[in-house]
Design an enzyme around this catalytic site. Structure first.
Site, PDB file in Angstrom:
ATOM      1  N   SER A 145       0.801  -1.109  -0.049  1.00  0.00           N
ATOM      2  CA  SER A 145       0.167  -0.025   0.180  1.00  0.00           C
ATOM      3  C   SER A 145       0.938   1.208   0.132  1.00  0.00           C
ATOM      4  CB  SER A 145      -0.968  -0.100   1.373  1.00  0.00           C
ATOM      5  OG  SER A 145      -1.354   1.259   1.286  1.00  0.00           O
ATOM      6  N   TYR A 158      -0.638  -0.264  10.469  1.00  0.00           N
ATOM      7  CA  TYR A 158      -0.775  -0.455   8.912  1.00  0.00           C
ATOM      8  C   TYR A 158       0.182  -0.004   8.098  1.00  0.00           C
ATOM      9  CZ  TYR A 158      -3.636  -0.797   4.606  1.00  0.00           C
ATOM     10  OH  TYR A 158      -3.945  -1.353   3.452  1.00  0.00           O
TER      11      TYR A 158
HETATM   12  N1  LIG Z   1      -8.617  -0.895  -0.741  1.00  0.00           N
HETATM   13  C1  LIG Z   1      -7.791  -0.197  -0.654  1.00  0.00           C
HETATM   14  O1  LIG Z   1      -7.871   1.038  -0.835  1.00  0.00           O
HETATM   15  C2  LIG Z   1      -6.388  -0.683  -0.579  1.00  0.00           C
HETATM   16  C3  LIG Z   1      -5.577   0.187  -0.670  1.00  0.00           C
HETATM   17  C4  LIG Z   1      -4.133  -0.150  -0.398  1.00  0.00           C
HETATM   18  C5  LIG Z   1      -3.955  -1.482  -0.226  1.00  0.00           C
HETATM   19  N2  LIG Z   1      -4.808  -2.370  -0.048  1.00  0.00           N
HETATM   20  C6  LIG Z   1      -4.509  -3.941   0.293  1.00  0.00           C
HETATM   21  O2  LIG Z   1      -5.149  -4.725  -0.652  1.00  0.00           O
HETATM   22  C7  LIG Z   1      -5.495  -5.799   0.074  1.00  0.00           C
HETATM   23  C8  LIG Z   1      -6.832  -6.180  -0.174  1.00  0.00           C
HETATM   24  O3  LIG Z   1      -7.726  -5.341   0.474  1.00  0.00           O
HETATM   25  P1  LIG Z   1      -9.114  -4.942  -0.129  1.00  0.00           P
HETATM   26  O4  LIG Z   1      -9.201  -3.724  -0.131  1.00  0.00           O
HETATM   27  O5  LIG Z   1      -9.687  -5.892  -0.960  1.00  0.00           O
HETATM   28  O6  LIG Z   1      -9.955  -5.277   1.245  1.00  0.00           O
HETATM   29  P2  LIG Z   1     -11.115  -6.420   1.561  1.00  0.00           P
HETATM   30  O7  LIG Z   1     -12.241  -6.443   0.587  1.00  0.00           O
HETATM   31  O8  LIG Z   1     -11.510  -6.112   2.898  1.00  0.00           O
HETATM   32  O9  LIG Z   1     -10.389  -7.598   1.258  1.00  0.00           O
HETATM   33  C9  LIG Z   1      -9.453  -8.124   2.349  1.00  0.00           C
HETATM   34  C10 LIG Z   1      -9.189  -9.781   2.255  1.00  0.00           C
HETATM   35  O10 LIG Z   1      -8.059 -10.004   3.173  1.00  0.00           O
HETATM   36  C11 LIG Z   1      -8.663 -11.145   3.891  1.00  0.00           C
HETATM   37  N3  LIG Z   1      -8.227 -11.334   5.207  1.00  0.00           N
HETATM   38  C12 LIG Z   1      -8.067 -10.535   6.116  1.00  0.00           C
HETATM   39  N4  LIG Z   1      -7.601 -11.013   7.337  1.00  0.00           N
HETATM   40  C13 LIG Z   1      -7.341 -12.156   6.890  1.00  0.00           C
HETATM   41  C14 LIG Z   1      -6.762 -13.226   7.696  1.00  0.00           C
HETATM   42  N5  LIG Z   1      -6.566 -13.091   9.003  1.00  0.00           N
HETATM   43  N6  LIG Z   1      -6.556 -14.555   7.047  1.00  0.00           N
HETATM   44  C15 LIG Z   1      -6.845 -14.608   5.915  1.00  0.00           C
HETATM   45  N7  LIG Z   1      -7.507 -13.750   5.046  1.00  0.00           N
HETATM   46  C16 LIG Z   1      -7.652 -12.459   5.859  1.00  0.00           C
HETATM   47  C17 LIG Z   1     -10.146 -11.171   3.853  1.00  0.00           C
HETATM   48  O11 LIG Z   1     -10.544 -12.330   3.861  1.00  0.00           O
HETATM   49  P3  LIG Z   1     -11.566 -12.894   5.174  1.00  0.00           P
HETATM   50  O12 LIG Z   1     -11.874 -11.920   6.021  1.00  0.00           O
HETATM   51  O13 LIG Z   1     -12.571 -13.801   4.739  1.00  0.00           O
HETATM   52  O14 LIG Z   1     -10.382 -13.789   5.785  1.00  0.00           O
HETATM   53  C18 LIG Z   1     -10.493 -10.577   2.596  1.00  0.00           C
HETATM   54  O15 LIG Z   1     -10.340 -11.473   1.376  1.00  0.00           O
HETATM   55  C19 LIG Z   1      -5.074  -5.614   1.517  1.00  0.00           C
HETATM   56  O16 LIG Z   1      -3.772  -6.217   1.659  1.00  0.00           O
HETATM   57  C20 LIG Z   1      -4.847  -4.133   1.501  1.00  0.00           C
HETATM   58  O17 LIG Z   1      -4.103  -3.757   2.492  1.00  0.00           O
HETATM   59  C21 LIG Z   1      -6.162  -1.775  -0.382  1.00  0.00           C
END
Ligand SMILES: NC(=O)c1ccc[n+]([C@@H]2O[C@H](COP(=O)([O-])OP(=O)(O)OC[C@H]3O[C@@H](n4cnc5c(N)ncnc54)[C@H](OP(=O)(O)O)[C@@H]3O)[C@@H](O)[C@H]2O)c1
Length: 271
Positions: A145, A158
């Site tokens: 990120s 984070y």
């Molecule tokens: N959206 C943004 O603006 C953004 C920006 C920068 C980086 N990111 C990064 O992108 C990645 C995906 O995020 P997203 O935005 O798609 O969020 P999201 O929709 O909340 O997805 C997060 C995913 O991570 C899984 N997860 C969370 N805790 C977990 C655990 N303990 N064990 C296994 N799986 C786990 C969740 O699955 P379960 O809850 O089913 O386990 C879910 O599939 C993350 O690493 C996030 O930090 C996102």
């Protein structure tokens, strides 16, 4: 599991595939012909993603586990390889966000964020790396990120997890030069997913999921070393690194602390 007409014989394992970016990447990469191993904690959501891929003629199997449980991650990837074949592409994407607040400072919360975001990616890497090196071919994608570019306010855990992730995989990328195993570090800004749905603060240059996934897939296909997007926000946050720290502190402290969510973090299953 079902076979796919356009199957390339290549296998991708995606952590955090139950929602958001991971789910978007799974659907998209299955359409590119990858057989996809899906992982996350919420089994029902994973099954829905697998069903959708299979309805489209692709191949997907769920391997549910908690990303912070090293042996469970390694076992999930072993089972994926037994079922689908060697993993050619690992996407370490599972992540959680959690505010770090000084008046309710909690080391256990910090530990959880580092376990899931940083060590979770390391465990998955351990499971695939030796095989990739033996075959002289593979790609590891770290979904980090732009929050890792600087210590952002209320985001100590984070920012630390993502800064650690970026540096970890950058080191690995250099150490793996010439082995046939490539590392791609992706640093998104804000993307509309369940993780950002709960945010009440401003999210400049926020992108929709589809174009964000499209950019990521292009970078993965080209085996790029890194991708930061959207460029205006990535450039802005990157430039904060070189500011004199008193100026950085002044700018960063303008962020309205009253807009922090009551409880940080995306929706997830009960612990
Ligand atoms: N959206 C943004 O603006 C953004 C920006 C920068 C980086 N990111 C990064 O992108 C990645 C995906 O995020 P997203 O935005 O798609 O969020 P999201 O929709 O909340 O997805 C997060 C995913 O991570 C899984 N997860 C969370 N805790 C977990 C655990 N303990 N064990 C296994 N799986 C786990 C969740 O699955 P379960 O809850 O089913 O386990 C879910 O599939 C993350 O690493 C996030 O930090 C996102």
């Amino acid at each position: 599991m079902t076979g796919s007409s356009g199957n390339t014989g290549r296998v991708c394992f995606i952590t955090g595939a139950s929602s958001g970016l991971g789910k978007g990447l799974a659907l998209r990469l299955a359409r590119e012909g990858y057989a996809v191993g899906l992982s996350a904690r919420r089994e029902t959501l994973l099954a829905e993603v697998a069903d959708r891929i299979q309805e489209e003629g692709g191949t997907a199997v769920s391997f549910p586990c908690d990303a912070s449980d090293g042996p469970a991650v390694v076992s999930a990837i072993r089972r994926c390889e037994e079922t689908l074949g060697p993993v050619n592409l690992l996407i370490a994407n599972a992540g959680m966000s959690l505010n770090t607040l000084v008046d309710s400072f909690d080391a256990a919360g910090v530990e959880k964020v580092l376990d899931v975001n940083l060590l979770g990616a390391v465990y998955a890497t351990e499971a695939v790396l030796a095989g990739m090196l033996d075959r002289g071919d593979g790609q590891i994608v770290a979904v980090s990120s732009i929050a890792g570019f600087a210590g952002l306010p209320m985001s100590a855990a984070y920012s630390a997890s993502k800064g650690g992730m970026t540096n970890f995989f950058e080191s690995l990328r250099i150490d793996l030069r010439g082995t046939g195993v490539d590392v791609t570090v992706i640093t998104p800004g804000f993307v509309r997913t369940p993780m950002t749905d709960h945010n009440r603060h401003a999210m400049p240059f926020i992108m929709d999921l589809e174009p964000a996934v499209e950019l990521m897939v292009k970078a993965i296909r080209k085996r790029k070393k890194s991708l930061a997007f959207p460029w205006p926000l990535a450039g802005l946050v990157w430039s904060l690194r070189v500011l004199p720290r008193p100026i950085y502190d002044w700018i960063a402290s303008r962020i309205d602390r009253t807009k922090a969510p009551e409880a940080g973090g995306p929706p997830g299953p009960p612990e």
